[in-house]
Design an enzyme around this catalytic site. Structure first.
Site, short mmCIF file in Angstrom:
data_model
loop_
_atom_site.label_atom_id
_atom_site.label_comp_id
_atom_site.label_asym_id
_atom_site.label_seq_id
_atom_site.Cartn_x
_atom_site.Cartn_y
_atom_site.Cartn_z
CD GLU A 196 8.30 -20.73 12.98
OE1 GLU A 196 8.55 -19.26 13.01
OE2 GLU A 196 7.31 -21.33 11.95
CD GLU A 208 11.91 -18.68 9.43
OE1 GLU A 208 10.45 -18.25 9.53
OE2 GLU A 208 11.90 -20.12 10.52
#
Length: 485
Positions: A194, A383
């Protein structure tokens, strides 16, 4: 509804949230090791010692202080769910579910305790070799994140983390050590987890300055260069290596059809989502980057050599997380979202979780189709899942139909995107086994398909118990996405 025959079904965890054993076998401290538990409305705190030895606690480590473990504080990441000592049991459960891929991360400080050493910690290398060999024995392909919010604390304290250009060399040395050590065992890698959070999370602060954006964009530039160098080295060390970027994927919509809302939403996509993906996938800064820099008076330390490195080190595929969407407006917000890592206007067409995250599978389909057309690279959702408070029944079961419902809708959205031509090659649900929440440090915000008997106060036996979702996902994988009921 058809998924590719070689589709990677699996689950995902992160070392700092599951491994525990924070001081075992030569591992060095990380920031999470000195971070206390928080909650939905309570921010996590970092503990430290001032230069004169005075202990303190706050949202960050002040200049001149260093992170420290203090007495009478609870640090949930220090124990995690004890994957370090229970990985064989956990991987056996993953195999029972039918995993084709397991996304995990390596704790940098387990390999290089300070981060700037020349020689690695052999005990750390040996541990991960055992994990990878166990995965291979069960027919599970490892997908390894090299850096997942898990930097050695020494690098944070002494060098200021990614504010320092020297971090590029430290990271490259660390990554090359992994590529060389695990050649033949691991061929799927992610450089940074991320990566766009560095910019996107500035919006969560009550106040920001031009200096905050200067630091954030500079940190990202150094990480882009490090990622590009590492991609090139990965291919040189083993031509079978494939390396991806990883973006925190949040679909955003204009709250109204006011052109000002539409334009603000476009700019949000460019700053929060496209900026990092464009550099890592296309090898150059986009034209709108200058507008972003000018907005905050950003002046990057960026060389001609850096730009050549970016061009030569583009990623092989695009991976991202997806949990929710958000709505953006220039108007006064009459109904706001104010939960864990969520802000902005409430979308009246969506339902929200207890942590104020919007349940929006259509947003996932939208994101997939957008990124497929933008980058023309294989995509992977690494995710996705629902954080919720699970109840253990008297007979030791967890009936999490709400999680099954969430996953079913999102897998259906994936199938539609594939039908529309999206090159989606894998899906690893987040927190496939309960783990410590990154945002709050809680165990009660559970994502897992496997229940772990550990509570927010640290009590519990750490016993593993399959939930109803475990057996549902087992059927999904066995049918290659056909059996969703």
């Amino acid at each position: 509804m058809r998924f590719p025959t070689n589709f990677y079904w699996g689950g995902a965890t992160a070392a700092n949230q599951c491994e525990g054993a924070y001081d075992a076998d030569g591992r060095g401290l990380t920031l999470k090791d000195v971070t206390t538990i928080g909650g939905l409305k309570k921010r996590r705190q970092v503990t430290y010692l001032q230069a004169d030895g005075t202990p303190g606690k706050g949202p960050a480590i002040p200049d001149g202080a260093h992170g420290a473990v203090l007495p009478n504080e609870y640090y949930p990441n220090q124990t995690g769910i004890d994957f370090y000592h229970r990985y064989q049991e956990d991987i056996a459960l993953f195999a029972k579910m039918g995993f084709k891929m397991y996304r995990m991360s390596i704790s940098w400080s387990r390999i290089f305790p300070r981060g700037d050493e020349e020689e690695p910690n052999q005990a750390g290398l040996d541990f991960y070799r055992c994990v990878f060999e166990t995965l291979k024995a069960h027919g599970i392909e490892p997908l390894v994140t090299i850096s997942h919010f898990d930097m050695p604390l020494h690098l944070e304290t002494v060098y200021g983390g990614w504010n320092d250009r020297r971090m590029i060399a430290f990271y490259q040395h660390y990554a090359e050590t992994l590529f060389t050590t695990y050649r033949g065992l691991v061929k799927h890698w992610i450089t940074f987890n991320e990566i766009n959070n560095t910019i996107m999370f500035l919006a969560l602060r009550s106040q920001t300055s031009a200096a905050d954006y200067q630091r954030a964009y500079q940190q990202l530039h150094y990480q882009f260069v490090a990622s590009a160098l590492v991609v090139k080295r990965a291919h040189a060390i083993d031509p079978e290596n494939q390396v991806g970027c990883m973006i925190c994927g949040i679909t955003s919509y204009p709250l109204t059809c006011d052109p000002a809302d539409v334009l603000k939403n476009r700019y949000a996509w460019e700053q929060n989502i496209y900026y990092c993906g464009d550099v890592q996938c296309q090898g150059q800064y986009p034209t709108y980057a200058q507008r972003l820099w000018d907005e905050y008076q950003v002046d990057l330390d960026m060389t001609a050599t850096d730009l050549e490195i970016l061009k030569a080190g583009t990623v092989d595929w695009y991976t991202f997380s997806y949990y929710m969407s958000t709505a953006i407006t220039t108007h006064e917000i009459t109904s706001a979202v104010g939960g864990n890592f969520s802000i902005g206007a409430r979308n009246p067409y969506l339902q929200y979780s207890e942590w104020e995250w919007a349940d929006d599978p259509d947003g996932l389909q939208y994101y997939l189709e957008l990124m497929n057309d933008r980058y023309h690279l294989p995509l992977m959702i690494v995710e996705n899942g629902l954080g919720a408070k699970d109840q253990l029944t008297a007979d030791g079961q967890i009936h999490d139909q709400y999680r099954i419902g969430y996953m079913r809708k999102h897998i259906q959205a994936m199938a539609t995107a594939i039908q529309h031509g999206v090159n989606l090659i894998g899906y690893t649900s987040w927190g496939c086994i309960d783990l410590v929440s990154a945002g709050t440090g809680q165990m009660s915000k559970r994502y897992g398909l496997i229940y772990v008997d550990r509570q927010d106060d640290g009590s519990g036996t750490l016993a593993r118990i399959p939930k109803d979702s475990f057996y549902w996902y087992q059927r999904v994988i066995a049918s290659n996405g056909q059996a969703l009921e």
